[in-house]
Motif scaffolding. Structure first.
Motif, PDB file in Angstrom:
ATOM      1  N   THR A   9       0.824  -1.204   0.000  1.00  0.00           N
ATOM      2  CA  THR A   9       0.000   0.000   0.000  1.00  0.00           C
ATOM      3  C   THR A   9       0.858   1.253   0.000  1.00  0.00           C
ATOM      4  O   THR A   9       0.614   2.210  -0.742  1.00  0.00           O
ATOM      5  CB  THR A   9      -0.925   0.001   1.227  1.00  0.00           C
ATOM      6  OG1 THR A   9      -1.723  -1.184   1.211  1.00  0.00           O
ATOM      7  CG2 THR A   9      -1.833   1.216   1.210  1.00  0.00           C
ATOM      8  N   TYR A 196     -10.434  -5.220   0.381  1.00  0.00           N
ATOM      9  CA  TYR A 196     -11.051  -3.910   0.510  1.00  0.00           C
ATOM     10  C   TYR A 196      -9.952  -2.866   0.630  1.00  0.00           C
ATOM     11  O   TYR A 196      -9.111  -2.949   1.530  1.00  0.00           O
ATOM     12  CB  TYR A 196     -11.961  -3.851   1.742  1.00  0.00           C
ATOM     13  CG  TYR A 196     -12.598  -2.497   1.950  1.00  0.00           C
ATOM     14  CD1 TYR A 196     -13.643  -2.057   1.140  1.00  0.00           C
ATOM     15  CD2 TYR A 196     -12.130  -1.647   2.944  1.00  0.00           C
ATOM     16  CE1 TYR A 196     -14.215  -0.817   1.312  1.00  0.00           C
ATOM     17  CE2 TYR A 196     -12.702  -0.392   3.130  1.00  0.00           C
ATOM     18  CZ  TYR A 196     -13.741   0.014   2.312  1.00  0.00           C
ATOM     19  OH  TYR A 196     -14.305   1.252   2.487  1.00  0.00           O
ATOM     20  N   ASP A 197      -9.935  -1.923  -0.294  1.00  0.00           N
ATOM     21  CA  ASP A 197      -8.939  -0.852  -0.301  1.00  0.00           C
ATOM     22  C   ASP A 197      -7.519  -1.406  -0.262  1.00  0.00           C
ATOM     23  O   ASP A 197      -6.641  -0.880   0.422  1.00  0.00           O
ATOM     24  CB  ASP A 197      -9.182   0.085   0.886  1.00  0.00           C
ATOM     25  CG  ASP A 197      -8.487   1.440   0.716  1.00  0.00           C
ATOM     26  OD1 ASP A 197      -8.176   1.789  -0.435  1.00  0.00           O
ATOM     27  OD2 ASP A 197      -8.257   2.137   1.721  1.00  0.00           O
TER      28      ASP A 197
END
Length: 246
Positions: A9, A196-197
């Motif tokens: 991320t 999710y994300d």
């Protein structure tokens, strides 16, 4: 695994920021180069070596933009791999530092842990808006891990509803009245995984929680032969010589 997800991320964010900066520099470079060519002195044009060097720099920036796009694609592929790795946890027993779960069949279940014997320990159940709908003494104040099931009966507000998400909160104190280390946990078998994300989320019992909240994993426990009532006696009976010829 969790560190890898966080790193993926962060890398995506850094690449996106770098790409934006390079794109801005690239546009600025083109503007300056065009202005230089338009306003150069015809009697003293830009030196060919200098102009070639500037073109080389421009090509280098353009190549870096393409490299960043490729890196972004690679990071996205790795993110999908994170889902595949998280899927290997399906079927395992998980313990997570997570306090939210759905009510099902008229009840909601959590676990809580006390760092030492408590003089007092109060539990509160909160609805999705953060309102306390139930509060009471913890069923056990001894040090260690304990389970708690709320039957949906509210002490204030409305009774619990199936499908709604509720959160458990614990406040524990020692004999001197000081705060005691405690935490709410969600325990159960992992039955599903979703993204999710960019982060894998696990389905544990009636809760959906991030993989990063998991603090312990164990192999699913299957009953042994000795724990299955009547299995050995049935097997012995079937092998009895008298039964073989009956």
């Amino acid at each position: 695994m969790v560190d890898a997800v966080s790193a993926t991320t962060n890398a995506t964010g850094r690449i996106a920021a770098g790409t934006g900066m390079l794109a801005s520099n690239f546009e600025t470079f083109l503007t300056l180069l065009t202005s230089q060519l338009k306003n150069q002195d015809p009697l003293s044009p830009v030196d060919s070596n200098q102009f070639t060097a500037q073109l080389t720099q421009m090509a280098g920036v353009e190549q870096q933009l393409l490299t960043n796009d490729l890196l972004k694609s690679l990071v996205s592929v790795q993110g999908g791999g994170g889902l595949g790795q998280a899927a290997t946890y399906i079927g395992k027993e998980a313990t997570a530092a997570w306090s939210a779960t759905k009510m099902a069949d008229g009840k909601a279940t959590w676990s809580y842990e006390l760092g030492a014997n408590a003089s007092s320990a109060t539990l509160q159940v909160l609805d999705g808006s953060g309102n306390v709908v139930w509060s009471g003494d913890a069923p056990s104040k001894a040090s260690g891990l304990h389970d708690f099931t709320w039957d949906g009966k509210a002490t204030s507000g409305n009774d619990g509803q199936d499908g709604e998400v509720y959160t458990l909160k614990i406040t524990a104190k020692d004999a001197a009245g000081g705060a005691l280390d405690s935490q709410v946990l969600t325990r159960g078998r992992i039955t599903g995984v979703e993204m999710y994300d960019g982060e894998p989320y696990l389905t544990v019992g009636n809760a959906i929680l991030p993989l990063s909240s998991v603090i312990a994993l164990e192999e699913a426990r299957n009953p042994s032969v000795d724990e299955k009532p009547g299995l050995l006696s049935s097997l012995a009976s079937s092998l009895n010589p008298s039964n073989l010829f009956s």
